[in-house]
Design a protein around this motif. Structure first.
Motif, mmCIF file in Angstrom:
data_model
loop_
_atom_site.group_PDB
_atom_site.id
_atom_site.type_symbol
_atom_site.label_atom_id
_atom_site.label_comp_id
_atom_site.label_asym_id
_atom_site.label_seq_id
_atom_site.Cartn_x
_atom_site.Cartn_y
_atom_site.Cartn_z
ATOM 1 N N ALA A 41 2.424 9.112 -3.086
ATOM 2 C CA ALA A 41 2.495 7.898 -3.899
ATOM 3 C C ALA A 41 3.942 7.445 -4.046
ATOM 4 N N ASP A 42 4.116 6.129 -4.069
ATOM 5 C CA ASP A 42 5.400 5.503 -4.355
ATOM 6 C C ASP A 42 5.455 5.334 -5.870
ATOM 7 N N CYS A 43 6.426 5.956 -6.505
ATOM 8 C CA CYS A 43 6.526 5.941 -7.968
ATOM 9 C C CYS A 43 7.769 5.165 -8.402
ATOM 10 N N ARG A 44 7.577 4.334 -9.417
ATOM 11 C CA ARG A 44 8.663 3.512 -9.956
ATOM 12 C C ARG A 44 8.550 3.483 -11.473
ATOM 13 N N ILE A 59 0.045 5.530 -1.320
ATOM 14 C CA ILE A 59 0.325 4.880 -0.038
ATOM 15 C C ILE A 59 -0.313 5.596 1.138
ATOM 16 N N ALA A 60 -0.499 6.904 1.044
ATOM 17 C CA ALA A 60 -1.077 7.647 2.160
ATOM 18 C C ALA A 60 -1.799 8.878 1.635
ATOM 19 N N GLN A 61 -2.818 9.264 2.372
ATOM 20 C CA GLN A 61 -3.515 10.502 2.034
ATOM 21 C C GLN A 61 -3.718 11.291 3.318
ATOM 22 N N LEU A 62 -3.382 12.556 3.252
ATOM 23 C CA LEU A 62 -3.554 13.464 4.382
ATOM 24 C C LEU A 62 -4.665 14.424 4.015
ATOM 25 N N ARG A 63 -5.711 14.440 4.797
ATOM 26 C CA ARG A 63 -6.855 15.308 4.516
ATOM 27 C C ARG A 63 -6.896 16.425 5.538
ATOM 28 N N TYR A 64 -7.010 17.646 5.014
ATOM 29 C CA TYR A 64 -6.986 18.846 5.844
ATOM 30 C C TYR A 64 -8.397 19.406 5.990
ATOM 31 N N TYR A 74 -5.077 8.742 6.098
ATOM 32 C CA TYR A 74 -5.772 7.625 5.457
ATOM 33 C C TYR A 74 -4.751 6.719 4.787
ATOM 34 N N TRP A 75 -5.113 5.451 4.627
ATOM 35 C CA TRP A 75 -4.273 4.491 3.910
ATOM 36 C C TRP A 75 -5.096 3.874 2.787
ATOM 37 N N ALA A 76 -4.401 3.412 1.742
ATOM 38 C CA ALA A 76 -5.074 2.836 0.567
ATOM 39 C C ALA A 76 -4.998 1.321 0.615
ATOM 40 N N ASP A 77 -6.139 0.687 0.335
ATOM 41 C CA ASP A 77 -6.131 -0.771 0.258
ATOM 42 C C ASP A 77 -5.709 -1.200 -1.150
ATOM 43 N N ARG A 78 -5.735 -2.499 -1.410
ATOM 44 C CA ARG A 78 -5.260 -3.007 -2.713
ATOM 45 C C ARG A 78 -6.142 -2.573 -3.875
ATOM 46 N N ASN A 79 -7.343 -2.081 -3.579
ATOM 47 C CA ASN A 79 -8.251 -1.584 -4.614
ATOM 48 C C ASN A 79 -8.225 -0.057 -4.709
ATOM 49 N N THR A 106 2.739 0.076 11.635
ATOM 50 C CA THR A 106 1.825 -1.003 11.263
ATOM 51 C C THR A 106 2.192 -1.638 9.921
ATOM 52 N N CYS A 107 3.218 -1.125 9.272
ATOM 53 C CA CYS A 107 3.671 -1.606 7.949
ATOM 54 C C CYS A 107 2.574 -1.493 6.904
ATOM 55 N N ILE A 108 1.726 -0.496 7.034
ATOM 56 C CA ILE A 108 0.618 -0.335 6.118
ATOM 57 C C ILE A 108 0.964 0.602 4.950
ATOM 58 N N PHE A 109 1.972 1.448 5.127
ATOM 59 C CA PHE A 109 2.323 2.407 4.078
ATOM 60 C C PHE A 109 3.442 1.878 3.174
ATOM 61 N N PHE A 110 4.501 1.380 3.783
ATOM 62 C CA PHE A 110 5.648 0.925 2.990
ATOM 63 C C PHE A 110 5.830 -0.590 3.022
#
Length: 111
Positions: A41-44, A59-64, A74-79, A106-110
């Motif tokens: 997660a990006d925290c501010r 922003i991202a999830q890594l599943r093992y 995985y990537w998270a959408d706006r919801n 793809t500029c999907i994480f940051f």
């Protein structure tokens, strides 16, 4: 079986590396685990709010998968719903996943 400790440590080092020391009071990446998943997660800090309160934007999830020792990104959408990252197949090489997040082609994480 949960996420292996060496893998978690590697993900946490990535988060620390992506957080500039001069800006640690303004932003940071955090990795949290839940079962076989690690969420980055990006925290501010809150713009207006109590001191010490931070927002978290996943922003991202890594599943093992312990049986195959493969990681899936995985990537998270706006919801805040997770979607499989289709540009990278599941892999046993965690460095490949971290590199994909870091380079973010793809500029999907940051963004």
């Amino acid at each position: 079986m949960a996420v292996p400790e060496p893998a978690l440590a590697k993900i946490q080092r990535f988060c620390e590396r992506r957080t500039p020391p001069k800006l640690r009071d303004q932003m940071r990446l955090e990795a949290t685990t839940r079962g076989n998943s690690v969420t980055i997660a990006d925290c501010r800090p809150l713009w207006q709010g109590a001191p010490g309160e931070w927002t978290r934007l996943p922003i991202a999830q890594l599943r093992y998968q312990p049986t195959t020792q493969r990681w899936t990104l995985y990537w998270a959408d706006r919801n805040d719903r997770w979607h499989s990252y289709e540009d990278l197949d599941p892999t046993t090489d965690l460095d490949t996943i971290i590199r994909e997040i870091d380079q973010d082609p793809t500029c999907i994480f940051f963004g």
